[in-house]
Motif scaffolding. Structure first.
Motif, PDB file in Angstrom:
ATOM      1  N   TYR A 283     -50.297   7.050  25.847  1.00 17.66           N
ATOM      2  CA  TYR A 283     -50.962   6.020  26.633  1.00 17.66           C
ATOM      3  C   TYR A 283     -51.886   6.589  27.690  1.00 17.66           C
ATOM      4  CZ  TYR A 283     -49.779   1.589  24.714  1.00 17.66           C
ATOM      5  OH  TYR A 283     -49.771   0.494  23.897  1.00 17.66           O
TER       6      TYR A 283
ATOM      7  N   TYR B 153     -48.671  -6.046  14.491  1.00 18.53           N
ATOM      8  CA  TYR B 153     -49.144  -5.262  15.636  1.00 18.53           C
ATOM      9  C   TYR B 153     -50.270  -4.321  15.215  1.00 18.53           C
ATOM     10  CZ  TYR B 153     -49.184  -2.713  19.987  1.00 18.53           C
ATOM     11  OH  TYR B 153     -49.593  -2.169  21.161  1.00 18.53           O
TER      12      TYR B 153
ATOM     13  N   ALA C 291     -55.402  -8.569  22.709  1.00 16.85           N
ATOM     14  CA  ALA C 291     -54.822  -7.631  23.674  1.00 16.85           C
ATOM     15  C   ALA C 291     -53.699  -8.294  24.467  1.00 16.85           C
ATOM     16  CB  ALA C 291     -55.903  -7.103  24.621  1.00 16.85           C
TER      17      ALA C 291
ATOM     18  N   ARG D 209     -49.179   5.948  21.934  1.00 16.95           N
ATOM     19  CA  ARG D 209     -49.955   4.729  21.717  1.00 16.95           C
ATOM     20  C   ARG D 209     -49.659   4.201  20.319  1.00 16.95           C
ATOM     21  NH1 ARG D 209     -56.085   7.018  20.742  1.00 16.95           N
ATOM     22  NH2 ARG D 209     -56.546   4.810  20.372  1.00 16.95           N
ATOM     23  N   ARG D 210     -50.099   2.987  20.031  1.00 18.48           N
ATOM     24  CA  ARG D 210     -49.954   2.367  18.719  1.00 18.48           C
ATOM     25  C   ARG D 210     -48.496   2.258  18.271  1.00 18.48           C
ATOM     26  NH1 ARG D 210     -54.847   5.782  16.021  1.00 18.48           N
ATOM     27  NH2 ARG D 210     -56.526   4.443  16.706  1.00 18.48           N
TER      28      ARG D 210
ATOM     29  N   PHE E  46     -59.665   5.780  28.182  1.00 14.69           N
ATOM     30  CA  PHE E  46     -60.867   5.178  27.599  1.00 14.69           C
ATOM     31  C   PHE E  46     -61.075   3.736  28.039  1.00 14.69           C
ATOM     32  CE2 PHE E  46     -58.065   4.758  23.731  1.00 14.69           C
ATOM     33  CZ  PHE E  46     -58.124   3.384  23.565  1.00 14.69           C
ATOM     34  N   HIS E  47     -60.012   3.070  28.492  1.00 17.60           N
ATOM     35  CA  HIS E  47     -60.276   1.747  29.063  1.00 17.60           C
ATOM     36  C   HIS E  47     -60.961   1.869  30.422  1.00 17.60           C
ATOM     37  CE1 HIS E  47     -57.587   0.226  25.885  1.00 17.60           C
ATOM     38  NE2 HIS E  47     -58.280  -0.883  26.031  1.00 17.60           N
TER      39      HIS E  47
ATOM     40  N   MET F  57     -63.833  -4.928  19.965  1.00 15.20           N
ATOM     41  CA  MET F  57     -64.346  -4.614  21.293  1.00 15.20           C
ATOM     42  C   MET F  57     -65.527  -3.659  21.201  1.00 15.20           C
ATOM     43  SD  MET F  57     -63.087  -6.086  23.902  1.00 15.20           S
ATOM     44  CE  MET F  57     -61.698  -6.929  24.626  1.00 15.20           C
TER      45      MET F  57
ATOM     46  N   HIS G 192     -58.506  -5.475  17.666  1.00 17.75           N
ATOM     47  CA  HIS G 192     -58.887  -5.436  19.086  1.00 17.75           C
ATOM     48  C   HIS G 192     -59.893  -4.317  19.329  1.00 17.75           C
ATOM     49  CE1 HIS G 192     -58.639  -5.079  23.447  1.00 17.75           C
ATOM     50  NE2 HIS G 192     -58.323  -3.804  23.290  1.00 17.75           N
ATOM     51  N   GLY G 193     -59.549  -3.106  18.918  1.00 16.56           N
ATOM     52  CA  GLY G 193     -60.425  -1.962  19.177  1.00 16.56           C
ATOM     53  C   GLY G 193     -61.742  -2.078  18.421  1.00 16.56           C
TER      54      GLY G 193
ATOM     55  N   PHE H  41     -54.217  -0.883  33.824  1.00 18.08           N
ATOM     56  CA  PHE H  41     -54.464   0.406  33.172  1.00 18.08           C
ATOM     57  C   PHE H  41     -54.029   1.611  33.989  1.00 18.08           C
ATOM     58  CE2 PHE H  41     -57.265  -2.543  30.951  1.00 18.08           C
ATOM     59  CZ  PHE H  41     -56.886  -2.283  29.643  1.00 18.08           C
TER      60      PHE H  41
ATOM     61  N   PHE I 232     -53.984  -4.303  17.119  1.00 18.94           N
ATOM     62  CA  PHE I 232     -54.700  -3.267  17.872  1.00 18.94           C
ATOM     63  C   PHE I 232     -55.930  -2.781  17.125  1.00 18.94           C
ATOM     64  CE2 PHE I 232     -51.609  -0.127  15.931  1.00 18.94           C
ATOM     65  CZ  PHE I 232     -52.537   0.766  15.404  1.00 18.94           C
TER      66      PHE I 232
ATOM     67  N   GLY J 190     -56.276   1.236  13.051  1.00 16.77           N
ATOM     68  CA  GLY J 190     -56.978   1.676  14.246  1.00 16.77           C
ATOM     69  C   GLY J 190     -58.476   1.539  14.099  1.00 16.77           C
ATOM     70  N   TRP J 191     -59.179   1.654  15.236  1.00 19.91           N
ATOM     71  CA  TRP J 191     -60.629   1.457  15.151  1.00 19.91           C
ATOM     72  C   TRP J 191     -61.284   2.648  14.489  1.00 19.91           C
ATOM     73  CZ3 TRP J 191     -65.130   3.401  17.818  1.00 19.91           C
ATOM     74  CH2 TRP J 191     -64.875   4.521  18.618  1.00 19.91           C
TER      75      TRP J 191
HETATM   76  C1  HEM Z   1     -59.774  -6.957  28.537  1.00 21.74           C
HETATM   77  C2  HEM Z   1     -58.682  -6.289  28.709  1.00 21.74           C
HETATM   78  C3  HEM Z   1     -58.105  -5.297  27.729  1.00 21.74           C
HETATM   79  C4  HEM Z   1     -56.768  -5.116  27.510  1.00 21.74           C
HETATM   80  C5  HEM Z   1     -55.616  -5.830  28.203  1.00 21.74           C
HETATM   81  C6  HEM Z   1     -56.656  -4.095  26.506  1.00 21.74           C
HETATM   82  C7  HEM Z   1     -55.457  -3.638  25.994  1.00 21.74           C
HETATM   83  C8  HEM Z   1     -55.315  -2.691  25.006  1.00 21.74           C
HETATM   84  C9  HEM Z   1     -54.077  -2.172  24.524  1.00 21.74           C
HETATM   85  C10 HEM Z   1     -52.681  -2.611  25.010  1.00 21.74           C
HETATM   86  C11 HEM Z   1     -54.353  -1.245  23.578  1.00 21.74           C
HETATM   87  C12 HEM Z   1     -53.394  -0.297  22.921  1.00 21.74           C
HETATM   88  C13 HEM Z   1     -52.886  -0.659  21.617  1.00 21.74           C
HETATM   89  C14 HEM Z   1     -51.920   0.423  21.167  1.00 21.74           C
HETATM   90  O1  HEM Z   1     -52.245   1.610  21.264  1.00 21.74           O
HETATM   91  O2  HEM Z   1     -50.833   0.055  20.717  1.00 21.74           O
HETATM   92  C15 HEM Z   1     -55.766  -1.192  23.441  1.00 21.74           C
HETATM   93  C16 HEM Z   1     -56.452  -0.370  22.549  1.00 21.74           C
HETATM   94  C17 HEM Z   1     -57.828  -0.273  22.488  1.00 21.74           C
HETATM   95  N1  HEM Z   1     -58.747  -0.951  23.288  1.00 21.74           N
HETATM   96 FE1  HEM Z   1     -58.343  -2.322  24.688  1.00 21.74          FE
HETATM   97  N2  HEM Z   1     -57.903  -3.681  26.138  1.00 21.74           N
HETATM   98  C18 HEM Z   1     -58.821  -4.386  26.868  1.00 21.74           C
HETATM   99  C19 HEM Z   1     -60.206  -4.270  26.819  1.00 21.74           C
HETATM  100  C20 HEM Z   1     -60.889  -3.387  26.009  1.00 21.74           C
HETATM  101  C21 HEM Z   1     -62.321  -3.220  25.982  1.00 21.74           C
HETATM  102  C22 HEM Z   1     -63.297  -3.974  26.882  1.00 21.74           C
HETATM  103  C23 HEM Z   1     -62.594  -2.286  25.044  1.00 21.74           C
HETATM  104  C24 HEM Z   1     -63.924  -1.703  24.599  1.00 21.74           C
HETATM  105  C25 HEM Z   1     -65.104  -2.057  24.984  1.00 21.74           C
HETATM  106  C26 HEM Z   1     -61.336  -1.873  24.463  1.00 21.74           C
HETATM  107  C27 HEM Z   1     -61.215  -0.938  23.450  1.00 21.74           C
HETATM  108  C28 HEM Z   1     -60.011  -0.539  22.901  1.00 21.74           C
HETATM  109  C29 HEM Z   1     -59.906   0.420  21.834  1.00 21.74           C
HETATM  110  C30 HEM Z   1     -61.066   1.149  21.126  1.00 21.74           C
HETATM  111  C31 HEM Z   1     -58.537   0.575  21.569  1.00 21.74           C
HETATM  112  C32 HEM Z   1     -57.915   1.507  20.542  1.00 21.74           C
HETATM  113  C33 HEM Z   1     -57.516   0.788  19.330  1.00 21.74           C
HETATM  114  C34 HEM Z   1     -56.875   1.772  18.404  1.00 21.74           C
HETATM  115  O3  HEM Z   1     -55.836   2.314  18.789  1.00 21.74           O
HETATM  116  O4  HEM Z   1     -57.452   2.020  17.332  1.00 21.74           O
HETATM  117  N3  HEM Z   1     -60.322  -2.561  25.066  1.00 21.74           N
HETATM  118  N4  HEM Z   1     -56.338  -2.080  24.334  1.00 21.74           N
END
Ligand code: HEM
Ligand SMILES: [Cu+2]
Length: 641
Positions: A395, A80, A60, A462-463, A401-402, A91, A87-88, A449, A84, A150-151
């Motif tokens: 966004y 990228y 992230a 997003r994305r 959702f965050h 998480m 990341h998703g 956020f 993401f 994506g997730w």
């Molecule tokens: C710790 C700090 C976090 C930051 C800075 C962060 C940042 C981001 C960013 C920038 C995106 C957007 C990516 C995009 O759309 O281009 C994203 C997507 C996402 N984040 Fe986080 N996030 C954090 C924590 C979390 C946590 C704790 C969870 C879940 C428990 C989570 C779940 C997700 C999910 C499910 C997506 C969607 C991925 C997708 O588009 O398929 N994030 N996050």
């Protein structure tokens, strides 16, 4: 006062020595690999999930650094996508659920007065599978083969034509592999909570945290098969020429989305529910009273777990489904806010009526309420179809959702970490460090956020890996990025705090906070056998109830010492009447072997080494046969009612 390490009239020195001999493990590599102790397994879940959280958090940070300025070139579009997606996926699947399973594993047997989980070997197996599945997925990232869609992996973008390479095979196989762990863990929680509760812990005396874990486990059992079916079909479509999702051969694209969200919406509650259970566990200790409206909160937990299955289409308002179905799902999505509200009001009432002790765990609970309520507001906005149509895939959704996931899961988890650290490690944490961690985390979260709501409404999708220099987007994106560094600093300080606790923390008494549930009546950290005398419960707050101390202290009945082997007590499901003692398994390497054979099998499938996959399947069958071979049963120890 320790009720455990000093021998008393009910339990003599001899009993304690025999208990120790049966339950203690001498440290060695073999013992480390073969343990079935729920406390050790729980700790491993917490550490491993924490590690995956750091990896997903670093992904992230890279994304936020890339998005801090318009037209930045730090990462390429393909990279990228993987960032993401990993990341998703990580998480949600490798951090949030396993972290809560970690708390559950450590705490459920202690809270219900048992010596272990119902199926300790299955428990060890679940951990190894989780570890291996997590490594399986993360290992794809350095090879540039990580999931990239994506997730939620929508087809047709995930199918073979549109997405060649291993990316989505890693996704489908990784989640199938991981699902074995989640399912076995869930079954274990259900049976443990139904059959191993201390005598007297009838259903109306079960701690709210345990209720939350059980409701979650039921949701897992009913929701996960939909995801597994989805991923099995995706893998078959990609590799073996089936057409489940291919309309040109009679398949259906929306099938993916339906199955995904039939799993996916309950999954939001699978993540948030046990976290809410943590809140209900932490509050009594820092307000000096039980949570207001116990029965209402239990009803809220149960009804959320049921209604959550009926609202999945609200994730699909932008598809061309019939209008009537939108009205139905829109109404259902509004209704589910009622039981959620019941819980929030119960906590607020508890805080208003109690005497607040403003220690760090309570700070995190307050941070949770503020953040989660904001996320709930924006969620209710999406239940209005017209609003949803405008904001979908912007966004604004990422902000929403965050707020829900970090507010509803990460804040409560951090409250839980600080609350139970003395119990888990036997040492107290550093209050000053912890307060800094809280304020950095809280400020960082909102600075990151909150602005996303704004540039989401201004139309930023997003994305996207980058964006043109548009007024209103560029400035606020920079703010978000700065916030994400503050947030990361908060996480870093938490890790420093935990290490400091392990190295330097003062020794913790059995019950530093004045908690009400049974884990606080054990030593810190608990003895390998948890309780010298299995307690008898007379109320909802056994540790506050003098009668519990009487029933585990002098004069306690000898049939609840059970020192003649690895034993614990079985009780009846509803009213927890004592039934009989059962033998618990010794430590064993079979769970690790089975998980290892599965890892080989999934790796072979991924790399299309099909003969190796067949060998692995045989190894799985052989290990299972050895594991399940009927043991010679020891004689049963009779206990009175
Ligand atoms: C710790 C700090 C976090 C930051 C800075 C962060 C940042 C981001 C960013 C920038 C995106 C957007 C990516 C995009 O759309 O281009 C994203 C997507 C996402 N984040 Fe986080 N996030 C954090 C924590 C979390 C946590 C704790 C969870 C879940 C428990 C989570 C779940 C997700 C999910 C499910 C997506 C969607 C991925 C997708 O588009 O398929 N994030 N996050
Ligand atoms: Cu939903």
């Amino acid at each position: 006062m320790s009720t455990t390490s000093t021998p008393s009239a009910g339990v003599g020195r001899e009993d304690l020595e025999r208990l120790a001999a049966h339950w203690e493990e001498r440290p060695s590599l073999r013992a480390w690999l073969s343990t079935v102790d729920h406390k050790k397994i729980g700790r491993r879940y917490l550490v491993t999930a924490g590690f995956f959280f750091v990896l997903a958090g670093l992904s992230a940070l890279v994304m936020r650094t890339q998005l801090g300025r318009p037209e930045s070139g730090l990462v390429a579009p393909q990279e990228y996508n993987q960032l993401f997606s990993m990341h998703g996926t990580a998480m949600v699947f490798l951090f949030a659920t396993p972290m809560l399973f970690g708390f559950g594993n450590f705490l459920v047997p202690l809270m219900i007065g048992s010596r272990d989980m119902a199926f300790p070997r299955l428990n060890a197996f679940g951990y190894w599978v989780f570890l291996f599945a997590g490594l399986f997925m993360w290992a794809s990232l350095p090879f540039g083969a990580a999931p990239n869609n994506g997730w939620f992996g929508y087809v047709p973008l995930s199918d073979e034509q549109n997405n060649p390479g291993l990316h989505m095979d890693v996704y489908a196989l990784g989640l199938l592999f991981l699902g074995i762990s989640t399912t076995s863990g869930a079954i274990n929680f259900i049976v443990t909570a139904l059959k191993l509760r201390a005598p007297g812990m009838s259903l109306n005396r079960v701690p709210l945290f345990v209720w939350a874990i059980v409701a979650t486990a039921f949701m897992v059992v009913f929701a996960l098969p939909a995801l597994n079916a989805d991923n099995a079909m995706l893998f078959l479509d990609r590799r073996f020429g089936t057409h489940f999702f291919d309309p040109s051969h009679g398949g259906n694209v929306l099938l993916w989305q339906h199955l995904f969200w039939i799993f996916g919406h309950p999954d939001v509650y699978i993540i948030v529910m046990p976290a809410l259970g943590i809140v209900s566990a932490v509050l009594p200790a820092f307000t000096r009273r039980g949570v207001v409206g116990y029965v209402l909160v239990v009803l809220a937990i149960v009804s959320i777990s049921i209604i959550s299955f009926g609202v999945w289409v609200h994730h699909m308002f932008a598809t061309g489904l019939p209008q009537l179905s939108f009205s139905f799902f829109s109404a259902a999505s509004t209704i589910i806010t009622i039981p959620s509200g019941v819980q929030i009001f119960a906590w607020l009432a508890t805080m208003l009526l109690g005497r607040l002790v403003l220690r760090v765990p309570l700070l995190f609970v307050i941070g949770f309420i503020v953040t989660f309520v904001l996320g709930g507001f924006t969620g209710a906005m999406f239940a209005v179809t017209a609003f949803d149509q405008q904001t979908t895939d912007t966004y604004f959704v990422v902000a929403h959702f965050h707020y829900v996931l970090i507010g509803g899961a990460v804040f409560p988890m951090l409250a839980g970490v600080y609350y139970w650290l003395p119990k888990i490690t036997g040492r107290m944490y550093h209050e000053g460090l912890a307060r800094w961690a809280f304020w950095l985390f809280f400020t960082g979260m909102h600075v990151t956020f909150f602005p996303m709501h704004l540039y989401g409404l201004f139309g930023m999708p997003r994305r996207v890996y980058t964006y043109p220099n548009i007024a209103g987007w560029a400035g606020w994106n920079l703010v978000s990025t700065i916030g994400s560094y503050l947030l990361a600093l908060g996480v870093l300080l938490t890790i420093v705090g935990v290490v400091h606790t392990l190295r330097r923390g003062r020794p913790a008494p059995p019950d530093p906070w004045g908690g009400d549930t049974l884990e606080w009546s054990t030593a810190s950290p608990p003895e390998p056998y948890n309780f010298p005398v299995l307690p008898r419960v007379h109320s909802l707050h056994p540790t506050w109830d003098a009668r519990t101390a009487e029933s585990t202290g002098p004069g306690a009945s000898a049939d609840r010492v059970l020192s003649g082997g690895r034993r614990t007590l079985l009780t009846s499901e509803l009213d927890a009447r004592q039934e009989r003692a059962v033998a618990m398994p010794e430590s064993t390497l079979k769970p690790l072997a089975l998980a290892g054979a599965l890892l080989l099998g999934f790796t072979a499938l991924l790399l299309a080494w099909y003969p190796v996959a067949v060998v692995a399947a045989l190894a799985v069958a052989a290990t299972l046969a050895v594991w399940l071979w009927p043991p010679r049963l020891p004689e049963q120890e009779e206990v009175g009612p």
